[in-house]
Design a protein around this motif. Sequence first.
Motif, PDB file in Angstrom:
ATOM      1  N   LYS A 240      11.783  -0.946  -0.770  1.00 53.97           N
ATOM      2  CA  LYS A 240      11.584  -2.064  -1.694  1.00 53.97           C
ATOM      3  C   LYS A 240      12.527  -3.208  -1.384  1.00 53.97           C
ATOM      4  O   LYS A 240      12.161  -4.378  -1.479  1.00 53.97           O
ATOM      5  CB  LYS A 240      11.777  -1.613  -3.143  1.00 53.97           C
ATOM      6  CG  LYS A 240      10.595  -0.873  -3.692  1.00 53.97           C
ATOM      7  CD  LYS A 240      10.796  -0.513  -5.140  1.00 53.97           C
ATOM      8  CE  LYS A 240       9.672   0.368  -5.620  1.00 53.97           C
ATOM      9  NZ  LYS A 240       9.863   0.826  -6.984  1.00 53.97           N
ATOM     10  N   ARG A 241      13.751  -2.869  -0.998  1.00 52.58           N
ATOM     11  CA  ARG A 241      14.711  -3.894  -0.630  1.00 52.58           C
ATOM     12  C   ARG A 241      14.211  -4.654   0.601  1.00 52.58           C
ATOM     13  O   ARG A 241      14.327  -5.888   0.685  1.00 52.58           O
ATOM     14  CB  ARG A 241      16.068  -3.261  -0.345  1.00 52.58           C
ATOM     15  CG  ARG A 241      17.137  -4.258  -0.015  1.00 52.58           C
ATOM     16  CD  ARG A 241      18.482  -3.563   0.172  1.00 52.58           C
ATOM     17  NE  ARG A 241      19.525  -4.529   0.371  1.00 52.58           N
ATOM     18  CZ  ARG A 241      19.897  -4.994   1.552  1.00 52.58           C
ATOM     19  NH1 ARG A 241      19.282  -4.588   2.641  1.00 52.58           N
ATOM     20  NH2 ARG A 241      20.871  -5.872   1.649  1.00 52.58           N
ATOM     21  N   GLY A 242      13.661  -3.937   1.561  1.00 52.69           N
ATOM     22  CA  GLY A 242      13.100  -4.578   2.741  1.00 52.69           C
ATOM     23  C   GLY A 242      11.905  -5.445   2.398  1.00 52.69           C
ATOM     24  O   GLY A 242      11.728  -6.522   2.985  1.00 52.69           O
ATOM     25  N   LEU A 243      11.092  -4.999   1.457  1.00 52.85           N
ATOM     26  CA  LEU A 243       9.942  -5.784   1.031  1.00 52.85           C
ATOM     27  C   LEU A 243      10.386  -7.103   0.416  1.00 52.85           C
ATOM     28  O   LEU A 243       9.807  -8.154   0.710  1.00 52.85           O
ATOM     29  CB  LEU A 243       9.098  -4.997   0.026  1.00 52.85           C
ATOM     30  CG  LEU A 243       7.923  -5.735  -0.598  1.00 52.85           C
ATOM     31  CD1 LEU A 243       6.863  -6.042   0.445  1.00 52.85           C
ATOM     32  CD2 LEU A 243       7.324  -4.931  -1.726  1.00 52.85           C
ATOM     33  N   VAL A 244      11.404  -7.061  -0.407  1.00 51.72           N
ATOM     34  CA  VAL A 244      11.904  -8.286  -1.037  1.00 51.72           C
ATOM     35  C   VAL A 244      12.408  -9.261   0.024  1.00 51.72           C
ATOM     36  O   VAL A 244      12.155 -10.467  -0.056  1.00 51.72           O
ATOM     37  CB  VAL A 244      13.011  -7.948  -2.062  1.00 51.72           C
ATOM     38  CG1 VAL A 244      13.727  -9.187  -2.530  1.00 51.72           C
ATOM     39  CG2 VAL A 244      12.407  -7.221  -3.243  1.00 51.72           C
ATOM     40  N   SER A 245      13.093  -8.755   1.046  1.00 54.31           N
ATOM     41  CA  SER A 245      13.581  -9.640   2.099  1.00 54.31           C
ATOM     42  C   SER A 245      12.425 -10.234   2.903  1.00 54.31           C
ATOM     43  O   SER A 245      12.477 -11.400   3.304  1.00 54.31           O
ATOM     44  CB  SER A 245      14.557  -8.910   3.009  1.00 54.31           C
ATOM     45  OG  SER A 245      13.902  -7.952   3.773  1.00 54.31           O
ATOM     46  N   LEU A 246      11.361  -9.455   3.143  1.00 49.48           N
ATOM     47  CA  LEU A 246      10.194  -9.980   3.849  1.00 49.48           C
ATOM     48  C   LEU A 246       9.500 -11.075   3.042  1.00 49.48           C
ATOM     49  O   LEU A 246       9.079 -12.099   3.593  1.00 49.48           O
ATOM     50  CB  LEU A 246       9.196  -8.858   4.147  1.00 49.48           C
ATOM     51  CG  LEU A 246       9.573  -7.840   5.199  1.00 49.48           C
ATOM     52  CD1 LEU A 246       8.504  -6.763   5.287  1.00 49.48           C
ATOM     53  CD2 LEU A 246       9.761  -8.492   6.541  1.00 49.48           C
ATOM     54  N   VAL A 247       9.393 -10.857   1.735  1.00 46.62           N
ATOM     55  CA  VAL A 247       8.753 -11.854   0.873  1.00 46.62           C
ATOM     56  C   VAL A 247       9.572 -13.144   0.861  1.00 46.62           C
ATOM     57  O   VAL A 247       9.020 -14.244   0.929  1.00 46.62           O
ATOM     58  CB  VAL A 247       8.555 -11.288  -0.554  1.00 46.62           C
ATOM     59  CG1 VAL A 247       8.120 -12.368  -1.510  1.00 46.62           C
ATOM     60  CG2 VAL A 247       7.530 -10.172  -0.529  1.00 46.62           C
TER      61      VAL A 247
ATOM     62  N   GLU B 208       0.833  -1.204   0.000  1.00 42.66           N
ATOM     63  CA  GLU B 208       0.000   0.000   0.000  1.00 42.66           C
ATOM     64  C   GLU B 208       0.867   1.254   0.000  1.00 42.66           C
ATOM     65  O   GLU B 208       0.540   2.243  -0.652  1.00 42.66           O
ATOM     66  CB  GLU B 208      -0.925   0.006   1.223  1.00 42.66           C
ATOM     67  CG  GLU B 208      -2.028  -1.021   1.164  1.00 42.66           C
ATOM     68  CD  GLU B 208      -2.982  -0.789   0.009  1.00 42.66           C
ATOM     69  OE1 GLU B 208      -3.338   0.383  -0.249  1.00 42.66           O
ATOM     70  OE2 GLU B 208      -3.355  -1.773  -0.639  1.00 42.66           O
ATOM     71  N   HIS B 209       1.972   1.204   0.719  1.00 46.31           N
ATOM     72  CA  HIS B 209       2.900   2.339   0.766  1.00 46.31           C
ATOM     73  C   HIS B 209       3.479   2.632  -0.615  1.00 46.31           C
ATOM     74  O   HIS B 209       3.641   3.791  -0.996  1.00 46.31           O
ATOM     75  CB  HIS B 209       4.018   2.013   1.763  1.00 46.31           C
ATOM     76  CG  HIS B 209       5.167   2.966   1.737  1.00 46.31           C
ATOM     77  ND1 HIS B 209       5.110   4.225   2.289  1.00 46.31           N
ATOM     78  CD2 HIS B 209       6.414   2.846   1.215  1.00 46.31           C
ATOM     79  CE1 HIS B 209       6.278   4.827   2.115  1.00 46.31           C
ATOM     80  NE2 HIS B 209       7.085   4.012   1.468  1.00 46.31           N
ATOM     81  N   PHE B 210       3.759   1.582  -1.390  1.00 43.55           N
ATOM     82  CA  PHE B 210       4.370   1.772  -2.702  1.00 43.55           C
ATOM     83  C   PHE B 210       3.402   2.288  -3.750  1.00 43.55           C
ATOM     84  O   PHE B 210       3.820   2.706  -4.823  1.00 43.55           O
ATOM     85  CB  PHE B 210       5.032   0.485  -3.188  1.00 43.55           C
ATOM     86  CG  PHE B 210       6.257   0.126  -2.397  1.00 43.55           C
ATOM     87  CD1 PHE B 210       7.251   1.060  -2.195  1.00 43.55           C
ATOM     88  CD2 PHE B 210       6.403  -1.118  -1.845  1.00 43.55           C
ATOM     89  CE1 PHE B 210       8.377   0.755  -1.460  1.00 43.55           C
ATOM     90  CE2 PHE B 210       7.518  -1.437  -1.113  1.00 43.55           C
ATOM     91  CZ  PHE B 210       8.505  -0.497  -0.917  1.00 43.55           C
ATOM     92  N   LYS B 211       2.119   2.274  -3.459  1.00 39.19           N
ATOM     93  CA  LYS B 211       1.170   2.845  -4.408  1.00 39.19           C
ATOM     94  C   LYS B 211       1.320   4.361  -4.488  1.00 39.19           C
ATOM     95  O   LYS B 211       1.038   4.955  -5.526  1.00 39.19           O
ATOM     96  CB  LYS B 211      -0.257   2.466  -4.014  1.00 39.19           C
ATOM     97  CG  LYS B 211      -0.537   0.996  -4.264  1.00 39.19           C
ATOM     98  CD  LYS B 211      -1.942   0.616  -3.905  1.00 39.19           C
ATOM     99  CE  LYS B 211      -2.141  -0.871  -4.154  1.00 39.19           C
ATOM    100  NZ  LYS B 211      -3.467  -1.310  -3.722  1.00 39.19           N
ATOM    101  N   THR B 212       1.776   4.972  -3.396  1.00 40.81           N
ATOM    102  CA  THR B 212       1.980   6.418  -3.412  1.00 40.81           C
ATOM    103  C   THR B 212       3.451   6.809  -3.479  1.00 40.81           C
ATOM    104  O   THR B 212       3.772   7.882  -3.956  1.00 40.81           O
ATOM    105  CB  THR B 212       1.364   7.072  -2.165  1.00 40.81           C
ATOM    106  OG1 THR B 212       1.910   6.469  -1.006  1.00 40.81           O
ATOM    107  CG2 THR B 212      -0.141   6.920  -2.167  1.00 40.81           C
ATOM    108  N   HIS B 213       4.356   5.941  -3.003  1.00 44.40           N
ATOM    109  CA  HIS B 213       5.783   6.239  -2.976  1.00 44.40           C
ATOM    110  C   HIS B 213       6.537   5.192  -3.798  1.00 44.40           C
ATOM    111  O   HIS B 213       7.253   4.343  -3.252  1.00 44.40           O
ATOM    112  CB  HIS B 213       6.312   6.237  -1.536  1.00 44.40           C
ATOM    113  CG  HIS B 213       5.578   7.168  -0.638  1.00 44.40           C
ATOM    114  ND1 HIS B 213       4.524   6.781   0.139  1.00 44.40           N
ATOM    115  CD2 HIS B 213       5.755   8.481  -0.411  1.00 44.40           C
ATOM    116  CE1 HIS B 213       4.074   7.809   0.821  1.00 44.40           C
ATOM    117  NE2 HIS B 213       4.800   8.864   0.506  1.00 44.40           N
TER     118      HIS B 213
END
Length: 89
Positions: A53-60, A41-46
């Motif tokens: 994004k790097r943190g998101l990839v590690s979480l996934v 949701e954060h990436f829809k605006t930012h």
Amino acid sequence: MSITKENKKNLINEFSKNEKDTGSAGVQIAVLSERIKNLTEHFKTHNKDNHSKRGLVSLVNKRKKLLNYLSKKNKSEYSDLIKKLNIRG
């Protein structure tokens, strides 16, 4: 971007096996899924926030490893968790 304490408590209560269970694979996957949902949701605006994004990839990747572990250990719990969280097809 992160989840609130009460939201995390609700997830732990919903997915835990007993009242002291906070670290089982199901609970960890549920918490990670909530954090992933918040970040998307954060990436829809930012959309240029490359550090997050790097943190998101590690979480996934962490969630993928936990799902793989759970599928090998307990198929029925794995399938129930996927249906509850509405992830993977």
